[in-house]
Write an enzyme that holds these catalytic residues in place. Structure first.
Site, short mmCIF file in Angstrom:
data_model
loop_
_atom_site.label_atom_id
_atom_site.label_comp_id
_atom_site.label_asym_id
_atom_site.label_seq_id
_atom_site.Cartn_x
_atom_site.Cartn_y
_atom_site.Cartn_z
N ASN A 152 0.84 -1.20 0.00
CA ASN A 152 0.00 0.00 0.00
C ASN A 152 0.88 1.25 0.00
OD1 ASN A 152 -2.34 1.48 -0.07
ND2 ASN A 152 -3.14 0.76 1.89
N HIS B 103 -8.36 3.67 8.70
CA HIS B 103 -8.90 2.41 8.19
C HIS B 103 -10.34 2.15 8.64
CE1 HIS B 103 -4.82 1.24 6.88
NE2 HIS B 103 -5.45 0.35 6.13
#
Length: 488
Positions: free
Chosen positions: A310, A341
């Protein structure tokens, strides 16, 4: 995806039943495949040499909103409303406080807020090289803002890109090369022949196909939940538990490889993502790539894994948090990552443990690595040991991220006697925190080194990311000839 549109669900329900996937995942894949075709059309018929930036902005935005509407139904209006409100806030208060609940939109808005703040409200001498390269010197128009946030290439899965890189692409300046003039400032001298992204797109689609196949076959036979199965934990030997933990987490990764690589291919197909040429003259289409699979699977340190997983999110965290805080930047960055998140407890368990493991791994490396680099044999032994330890440590750390809930996560921890937690804390308590020769300036130097590396090799087409910028004009004919076969 929390919500799906009625139309999308009705049309794709038979396909969902056939492949045994949730309808929202089928919607996502279909929309991304449509975006891939739209990207090819966009590059062919709406190329910057054939139409204006205004048209490219409008079409990119409308297609993006259509895909959001198809996937999320009328909830997609939230994208437009939030983006509009955020734009007004940016204009009124000078982009000091930005927040948005949607993950990709959050990254883009906060990144742009920081870039505008750096460009319009801070002095150049206060900025790091990377901040200076990404700084936005004028307030974007509403159309530019919406296009950046809601374009069809990245509205569903990203990846994040800087505002300057996106505007450079839309305006068709991705292939301009700057040279230093007599006054030391960069001046536009010439334009390189535009390389074709076709080969890069094909390669990434092949990776997508293999990842999807692996996810639909192997991944389903190795469920992560089996790591907390009472019978398995009671009867399996420790080597079996360790191996299964590793392979089950390994099998959970292809779905991310698929989504991120497909998103990268979509941007490349539209002509976005070119990062210059390597030393052999080959075109590089990894400006906004989100992962490096080989480096992930062969990681020999926790940091190496994080740096290649990521990637754009890691860079976002670096830009908006790590470089901007003075107190415990590592800890604050992990906390921000957990909050970004979502609300699942498993996210917080993973990121809080990640802080401890990262700090412990740094101490271990500083205390022991120099003993193993004296001979090639010792270095190989060190690499093998650190690869095994890293892969097991990563698997142990991210399991709660996959399980999501707090009860199964603590069940797993208790079955493993909290071994990584205890080992990491003991390392931090018992081993000396060795300082390098740079002494107290280590942290500052590391930050500066990272910024320079980012500025020189990773990003910012706006500041000319080509490695051969100084001599490109004299070599223009040679490069154009070398790449003529790739041109469309």
């Amino acid at each position: 995806m929390a919500t799906t549109s009625t139309t999308g669900s009705t049309l794709l329900q038979p396909l969902s039943n056939a492949v045994q996937l949730p309808i929202d995942q089928v919607n996502f894949v279909v929309c991304q495949l449509f975006a891939l075709l739209a990207a090819i059309w966009f590059r062919t018929y709406l190329h910057s040499s054939k139409t204006s930036s205004f048209i490219r902005h409008v079409v990119a935005t409308l297609l993006g909103l259509y895909l959001a509407l198809f996937c999320f139904g009328w909830y997609a209006l939230h994208f437009l409303v939030q983006s509009g409100i955020s734009y007004c806030i940016m204009v009124i208060i000078g982009v000091e406080n930005m927040h948005n609940p949607m993950m990709i939109i959050t990254q883009k808005i906060t990144s742009l807020a920081c870039e505008i703040h750096d460009g319009m409200f801070r002095k150049d001498e206060e900025l790091t090289p990377s901040q200076r390269g990404l700084a936005v010197r004028r307030m974007p128009s509403l159309l530019e803002y919406l296009s950046y946030n809601c374009n069809f290439m990245g509205i569903l899965a990203g990846p994040l890109c800087s505002y300057k890189d996106y505007i450079t692409f839309i305006e068709g300046r991705s292939y301009h090369v700057a040279q230093s003039g007599e006054n030391g400032k960069e001046e536009m001298q010439c334009e390189r022949a535009e390389p074709s992204p076709n080969m890069a797109v094909i390669q990434k689609l092949l990776v997508c196909g293999l990842s999807l196949f692996f996810h639909l076959t192997v991944s389903r036979t190795l469920p992560v939940e089996y790591n907390i199965d009472e019978r398995f934990q009671a009867t399996a030997s420790w080597p079996t538990k360790v191996v299964y933990l590793y392979v089950s987490i390994l099998a959970a990764r292809p779905k991310y490889y698929f989504a991120w690589t497909l998103a990268d291919a979509i941007n490349n197909a539209a002509g976005f993502g070119f990062r210059g040429y390597d030393k052999n003259g080959a075109a590089r289409w990894d400006l906004i790539s989100n992962l490096r699979i080989q480096q992930i699977e062969m990681s020999t340190s926790f940091k190496m894994f994080v740096d290649n997983w990521n990637i754009q999110t890691a860079l976002w965290l670096k830009r908006v948090c790590y470089e901007r805080v003075s107190l415990s930047p590592t800890i604050q960055t992990f906390i921000l990552s957990a909050i970004w998140h979502g609300v699942y407890p498993g996210y917080y368990l993973t990121f809080f443990l990640g802080v401890v493991v990262t700090l412990a791994a740094r101490v271990m490396r500083n205390n022991f690595r120099h003993h193993f680099i004296k001979t090639p044999q010792l270095k190989l032994l060190y690499d093998i040991i650190t690869w095994v330890v890293t892969q097991v440590a990563v698997s142990y750390t991210v399991l709660p991220f996959v399980l999501l809930s707090i009860k199964p996560s603590f069940m797993f921890y208790s079955h493993w006697y909290y071994c990584l937690h205890i080992a990491s804390i003991l390392v931090l308590l018992l081993l000396p925190l060795k300082k390098t020769q740079r002494g107290k300036k280590t942290h500052e130097d590391v930050q500066l080194s990272r910024s320079k590396k980012f500025d020189e090799g990773e990003h910012s087409l706006g500041q000319n990311s080509f490695s051969t910028a100084n001599n490109v004009c004299s070599q223009n004919q040679e490069v154009a000839s070398r790449h003529s076969s790739l041109k469309q």
